[in-house]
Motif scaffolding. Structure first.
Motif, short mmCIF file in Angstrom:
data_model
loop_
_atom_site.label_atom_id
_atom_site.label_comp_id
_atom_site.label_asym_id
_atom_site.label_seq_id
_atom_site.Cartn_x
_atom_site.Cartn_y
_atom_site.Cartn_z
N VAL A 189 14.34 -5.50 8.33
CA VAL A 189 13.27 -6.09 9.15
C VAL A 189 11.99 -5.32 8.88
CG1 VAL A 189 13.64 -4.57 11.16
CG2 VAL A 189 12.74 -6.90 11.50
N SER A 190 10.87 -5.90 9.25
CA SER A 190 9.58 -5.23 9.19
C SER A 190 9.00 -5.20 10.59
CB SER A 190 8.62 -5.96 8.24
OG SER A 190 7.35 -5.33 8.22
N LEU A 191 8.70 -3.99 11.09
CA LEU A 191 8.17 -3.82 12.44
C LEU A 191 6.64 -3.80 12.36
CD1 LEU A 191 10.58 -0.96 13.63
CD2 LEU A 191 10.96 -3.44 13.62
N LYS A 192 6.02 -4.77 13.03
CA LYS A 192 4.56 -4.92 12.94
C LYS A 192 3.97 -4.87 14.34
CE LYS A 192 4.86 -7.91 8.81
NZ LYS A 192 4.18 -7.02 7.86
N ASP A 193 3.41 -3.72 14.67
CA ASP A 193 2.76 -3.59 15.98
C ASP A 193 1.55 -2.67 15.90
OD1 ASP A 193 2.56 -4.44 18.54
OD2 ASP A 193 4.21 -3.29 19.36
N GLY A 210 0.82 -1.20 0.00
CA GLY A 210 0.00 0.00 0.00
C GLY A 210 0.86 1.25 0.00
N GLN A 211 0.20 2.38 0.25
CA GLN A 211 0.87 3.68 0.22
C GLN A 211 1.91 3.81 1.34
OE1 GLN A 211 0.15 6.61 -2.01
NE2 GLN A 211 2.17 6.94 -1.12
N ALA A 247 10.20 3.23 6.82
CA ALA A 247 9.05 3.63 6.01
C ALA A 247 7.77 3.16 6.69
CB ALA A 247 9.15 3.03 4.60
N GLY A 248 6.88 4.11 6.98
CA GLY A 248 5.57 3.77 7.55
C GLY A 248 4.56 3.56 6.44
N THR A 249 3.83 2.45 6.50
CA THR A 249 3.00 2.04 5.36
C THR A 249 1.52 1.92 5.71
OG1 THR A 249 3.31 -0.32 5.80
CG2 THR A 249 4.95 0.78 4.42
N GLN A 250 0.75 1.74 4.66
CA GLN A 250 -0.70 1.70 4.77
C GLN A 250 -1.19 0.51 5.57
OE1 GLN A 250 -2.49 2.17 0.95
NE2 GLN A 250 -4.58 1.88 1.65
N ASP A 251 -0.45 -0.60 5.56
CA ASP A 251 -0.91 -1.79 6.28
C ASP A 251 -0.49 -1.81 7.74
OD1 ASP A 251 1.78 -2.35 6.13
OD2 ASP A 251 1.51 -4.44 5.48
N GLY A 252 0.11 -0.72 8.23
CA GLY A 252 0.49 -0.64 9.64
C GLY A 252 1.91 -1.10 9.93
N SER A 253 2.63 -1.51 8.91
CA SER A 253 4.02 -1.96 9.11
C SER A 253 4.99 -0.79 9.00
CB SER A 253 4.39 -3.01 8.05
OG SER A 253 3.54 -4.13 8.12
#
Length: 449
Positions: free
Chosen positions: A281-285, A244-245, A258-264
């Motif tokens: 890495v991808s930070l998912k919280d 996403g964006q 990078a902060g993304t549309q899916d919350g990652s």
């Protein structure tokens, strides 16, 4: 449109308004040195800092002493552009400033309006539509504003026309004499800083969600990708991975976030050997899109549509605290001294300070009448910190810190979504119509004693 500017009473020689300062003194060094000599024996009131001075008149200062004059601006490398502020090395707004600051006496320091300079009031703080169209018959007697701003200390230099939709990013890469503006019209425009003319239009095939510069690099957030351009080597990279964006970008600790549309929050590390950015890495919280990022005090801070701010360790990339005091989207976050500032569509600016345990808590809340969109920090010509905050009533408020007394106000035809500081007291705003405005800090007249 020529961007040459005679500084009037703020400079003594002609300067190119976007001219890079290459190591010499700031144009305001002379006045700053004079002020320093005048103030060198003055002290800041301890009780004012604690928010409880009741002496009038007080023999001590009810404001912070001016910060040192800015060093050479944007010389590349680690001294490159910093999101939010690129200037003084003491009382600074910082995108990546660390250190162990002293958090004592922070409570009560904000919101003390004992040093109010104020804004000249008019009947209605609204720009006259007829004046905008060039045909207001009331002239000076009109109850509406015949100006795009209120207050002293800044002036409009020029306007850059060309974008067709909202401006979502403004960048000044190190070592370049070009200004870059990104828009949801799916283009980035490159402006010559000497002439003010648009030199190039880069069609990207997707809305620009955000854009920042770091040293000679420009990073552009698009749907499903981040573009990375090096303005010195002409390197053009595409960083895949976002879903996403991409709404927010920041650099810190040799990492790109990078902060993304899916919350990652996607993270890349720069590899100097291959001159490329490698996925880390991808930070998912977060539960919803991440729309604001800032780095400071060895931490990454992320604001989201889920109303929260998350605090991440830059060393471990683990979430160490979640801040939930906002009740709507956290649109923008900023570091100033040892404080974190955040603004939200809930119509508040919150000031966060660390407790003895190290956790952040709200130490002051500033309330507005409209939803808030973007924060940016700078210093005025006296070295005093100023906070710029745009709101969804198409205006930008300028506040003195830490008092939050109103210093001025700027207006636009539509919401201002991008604010960026530049060298020599310049700053830039971009609004929903696609118009970019160039502003200049000017000396505030003082009454003769």
């Amino acid at each position: 449109m020529d961007l040459d500017y005679n500084g009037g009473n703020t400079t003594t020689t002609n300067k190119r308004v976007f001219h890079r300062i290459g190591g010499g003194q700031s144009v305001n060094d002379t006045s700053n040195q004079h002020n320093h000599q005048h103030q060198q024996n003055q002290k800041v009131c301890y009780h004012w800092r604690a928010g409880k001075c009741n002496r009038f008149p007080c023999p001590f200062l009810h404001r912070e002493l001016p910060a040192p004059p800015p060093h050479a601006y944007l010389n590349g490398g680690e001294g490159g552009a910093k999101r939010g502020f690129a200037g003084n090395d003491s009382s600074s707004f910082s995108g990546r400033r660390g250190g162990n600051s002293n958090y004592s006496n922070s409570r009560g320091r904000f919101g003390n309006k004992g040093d109010i300079r104020g804004v000249k009031r008019v009947n209605v703080e609204k720009v006259c539509n007829f004046w905008v169209q060039g045909n207001c018959s009331f002239g000076d007697k009109c109850r509406y504003l015949h100006s795009w701003s209120l207050g002293d200390g800044f002036s409009l230099l020029t306007q850059l026309e060309g974008h067709q939709k909202v401006i979502s990013g403004i960048a000044l890469p190190s070592g370049s004499d070009k200004l870059y503006t990104g828009s949801k019209d799916e283009t980035v425009r490159v402006w010559d800083c000497q002439s003010g003319q648009c030199m190039h239009v880069i069609n990207l095939g997707g809305e620009v969600g955000c854009m920042i510069s770091e040293g000679p690099w420009i990073f552009v957030g698009l749907p499903n990708v981040v573009k990375a351009w090096n303005t010195q080597t002409n390197t053009d990279l595409s960083l895949d991975g976002p879903i996403g964006q991409v709404y927010a970008l920041v650099v810190g600790n040799d990492l790109l976030f990078a902060g993304t549309q899916d919350g990652s929050i996607l993270v890349w590390k720069f590899n100097a050997a291959t001159f490329n950015f490698e996925p880390a890495v991808s930070l998912k919280d977060h539960k919803m899109a991440v729309v604001s990022l800032v780095v400071g005090a060895n931490r990454l801070y992320s604001g989201s549509i889920d109303h929260s701010i998350k605090v991440w360790s830059l060393e471990t990339l683990q979430c160490i605290q979640t801040l939930t005091d906002h009740t709507s989207v956290v649109m923008s976050i900023l570091c100033w001294e040892q404080f974190l500032l955040s603004c939200s569509l809930d119509q508040t600016i919150k000031v966060w300070a660390a407790t003895e345990s190290g956790n952040l808590e709200v130490t002051y809340t500033h309330n507005e009448e409209h939803g808030l969109l973007t924060l940016c920090g700078m210093h005025d010509l006296e070295g005093k910190p100023v906070l710029l905050c745009s709101s969804n009533d198409n205006s930008v408020h300028l506040y003195d810190l830490p008092s939050f007394s109103e210093k001025g106000k700027m207006f636009a035809k539509q919401e201002i979504r991008a604010i960026q500081t530049g060298p020599g007291g310049l700053f830039f705003t971009g609004d929903g119509t696609g118009q970019v405005r160039v502003w200049n800090s000017v000396a505030v007249p003082t009454a003769a004693t």
